[in-house]
Design a protein around this motif. Sequence first.
Motif, PDB file in Angstrom:
ATOM      1  N   ASN A 154       0.674  -1.153  -0.095  1.00 15.46           N
ATOM      2  CA  ASN A 154       0.106  -0.084  -0.021  1.00 15.46           C
ATOM      3  C   ASN A 154       0.786   1.291   0.097  1.00 15.46           C
ATOM      4  O   ASN A 154       0.645   2.206  -0.426  1.00 15.46           O
ATOM      5  N   VAL A 155       2.065   1.192   0.855  1.00 18.48           N
ATOM      6  CA  VAL A 155       2.919   2.486   0.829  1.00 18.48           C
ATOM      7  C   VAL A 155       3.350   2.788  -0.524  1.00 18.48           C
ATOM      8  O   VAL A 155       3.570   3.672  -1.014  1.00 18.48           O
ATOM      9  N   ARG A 156       3.707   1.787  -1.453  1.00 14.59           N
ATOM     10  CA  ARG A 156       4.370   1.931  -2.668  1.00 14.59           C
ATOM     11  C   ARG A 156       3.476   2.758  -3.540  1.00 14.59           C
ATOM     12  O   ARG A 156       3.833   3.408  -4.532  1.00 14.59           O
ATOM     13  N   ALA A 212      -6.404   5.669   8.095  1.00 12.80           N
ATOM     14  CA  ALA A 212      -6.221   4.550   8.655  1.00 12.80           C
ATOM     15  C   ALA A 212      -7.121   3.475   8.047  1.00 12.80           C
ATOM     16  O   ALA A 212      -6.590   2.463   7.693  1.00 12.80           O
ATOM     17  N   GLY A 213      -8.220   3.764   7.435  1.00 12.75           N
ATOM     18  CA  GLY A 213      -9.054   3.100   6.963  1.00 12.75           C
ATOM     19  C   GLY A 213      -8.383   2.570   5.646  1.00 12.75           C
ATOM     20  O   GLY A 213      -8.509   1.559   4.931  1.00 12.75           O
ATOM     21  N   SER A 220      -4.232  -2.924  -2.972  1.00  9.72           N
ATOM     22  CA  SER A 220      -3.410  -1.413  -3.032  1.00  9.72           C
ATOM     23  C   SER A 220      -3.989  -0.808  -4.272  1.00  9.72           C
ATOM     24  O   SER A 220      -3.780   0.448  -3.975  1.00  9.72           O
ATOM     25  N   ARG A 221      -4.808  -1.273  -5.171  1.00 11.93           N
ATOM     26  CA  ARG A 221      -5.394  -0.601  -6.154  1.00 11.93           C
ATOM     27  C   ARG A 221      -6.373   0.423  -5.603  1.00 11.93           C
ATOM     28  O   ARG A 221      -6.471   1.633  -6.293  1.00 11.93           O
ATOM     29  N   ILE A 222      -7.141   0.141  -4.578  1.00 10.39           N
ATOM     30  CA  ILE A 222      -7.917   0.927  -3.865  1.00 10.39           C
ATOM     31  C   ILE A 222      -7.183   2.066  -3.188  1.00 10.39           C
ATOM     32  O   ILE A 222      -7.399   3.420  -3.476  1.00 10.39           O
ATOM     33  N   VAL A 223      -6.206   1.741  -2.498  1.00  7.02           N
ATOM     34  CA  VAL A 223      -5.026   2.782  -1.957  1.00  7.02           C
ATOM     35  C   VAL A 223      -4.787   3.843  -2.900  1.00  7.02           C
ATOM     36  O   VAL A 223      -4.553   4.996  -2.866  1.00  7.02           O
ATOM     37  N   LEU A 228      -3.197   9.332  -1.171  1.00  5.89           N
ATOM     38  CA  LEU A 228      -2.684   9.720   0.109  1.00  5.89           C
ATOM     39  C   LEU A 228      -1.279  10.593  -0.075  1.00  5.89           C
ATOM     40  O   LEU A 228      -0.654  10.353  -1.010  1.00  5.89           O
ATOM     41  N   ASP A 229      -0.965  11.242   0.871  1.00  3.50           N
ATOM     42  CA  ASP A 229       0.500  12.114   0.847  1.00  3.50           C
ATOM     43  C   ASP A 229       1.073  11.859   2.175  1.00  3.50           C
ATOM     44  O   ASP A 229       0.612  11.183   2.985  1.00  3.50           O
ATOM     45  N   PHE A 230       2.588  12.257   1.964  1.00  3.43           N
ATOM     46  CA  PHE A 230       3.396  11.866   3.079  1.00  3.43           C
ATOM     47  C   PHE A 230       4.238  12.937   3.475  1.00  3.43           C
ATOM     48  O   PHE A 230       4.927  13.573   2.445  1.00  3.43           O
ATOM     49  N   PHE A 231       4.605  13.338   4.635  1.00  2.00           N
ATOM     50  CA  PHE A 231       5.570  14.281   5.086  1.00  2.00           C
ATOM     51  C   PHE A 231       6.398  13.451   5.966  1.00  2.00           C
ATOM     52  O   PHE A 231       5.919  12.873   6.845  1.00  2.00           O
TER      53      PHE A 231
END
Length: 341
Positions: A154-156, A212-213, A220-223, A228-231
Amino acid sequence: MIQMTSEAKRVEELRRLLQQASYAYYVLDAPVMEDTVYDRLYRELQELETKYPDLVTPDSPTQRVGERPATHFTSVRHNIPLYSLENAFNVEELQGWEQRWRRHLTPQYSPVEVDYVAELKIDGAALALTYQNGVLVRGATRGDGVMGEDITQNVRTIRSIPLRLNFDGLENIEKVEVRGEVFLPLEVFKQINEKRQKAGEQLFANPRNAVAGTLRQLDSRIVAQRQLDFFAYTLHIPGMDDASIANTQWEALELLQRLGFRVDTNHRLCHSIREVAEYYQYWDTERLNSPYMTDGVVVKLNTFKLQEQLGFTQKFPRWAIALKYAAEEAPTRVENITVNV
Ligand SMILES: CC(C)(CNC(=O)c1ccc(Oc2ccccc2)cc1)c1ccc2c(N)nc(N)nc2n1
């Protein structure tokens, strides 16, 4: 040196071009390539990788979305624990924290002037990333700080998380641990809830729950569709004590940017608790115009030397505190929540 075929050269060139374009778009917010050009190059890379599967590498842009849903997440141990933060709810409690850390230092060493880094506390979910020889090998949830869930697939799909670190000009470091916050910009959160409302699904109460959900999604296709974004906010180089690559939190944040991570530009270097308090008050109103939700300011002593001298209690670092705002989340109006009966 094996002779690189012309296809292998082209695949490498496409990967580099697409990674640079993706970095500029998602991390720097400064696109360098038209979407149509990106899509054409991406399709050419996909065709070449389908034709020559052994040319596929884990850091290829085509490897961001998993092909099939996972059945479960495995539990993994963090190499370095993720600590949580002690809370303060107003400036008086912030001053109390300053007194406590000053008292904790042996009396003969109590520096008069210290720098603090004030970082926005983004209302999302903590994430621990592990890179091996510059390539992302694991993404895990915080869990209880010692054990988390392996959600690498999912993170990828989070475009602002680099699949390969940008070492240029930096020594090639074998293992890098990065921590930060996965978050959803408010606009994206609203779009997701509108789609769920139309589909008759239950709404997410706030961006933090939506993050979280989404991270718990097995597909992961839904993710990938949730944007999503990341700092990033912490960098560890296991083996080398953190001070050898950076001496302060401020330098660590700059190094994280050089490595290819998004770092919140609202962070501020403060030369006194008064400046921290000013920043906290300024951001209390400013955050209402912010594209993402924040629930406080994280205040850290800047130098790693001081951090090491202060260390940790059972649960918290003594050298950091979360200065929270009064919870302003307006409860989601009941008529807005459709419950699937
Ligand atoms: C300060 C820290 C707790 C991260 N730091 C650590 O987790 C950490 C962990 C081991 C450390 O040192 C060790 C290294 C090896 C072994 C043991 C300890 C140092 C820092 C933290 C937690 C939450 C944060 C948040 N929501 N937003 C921002 N902006 N910053 C945050 N910072």
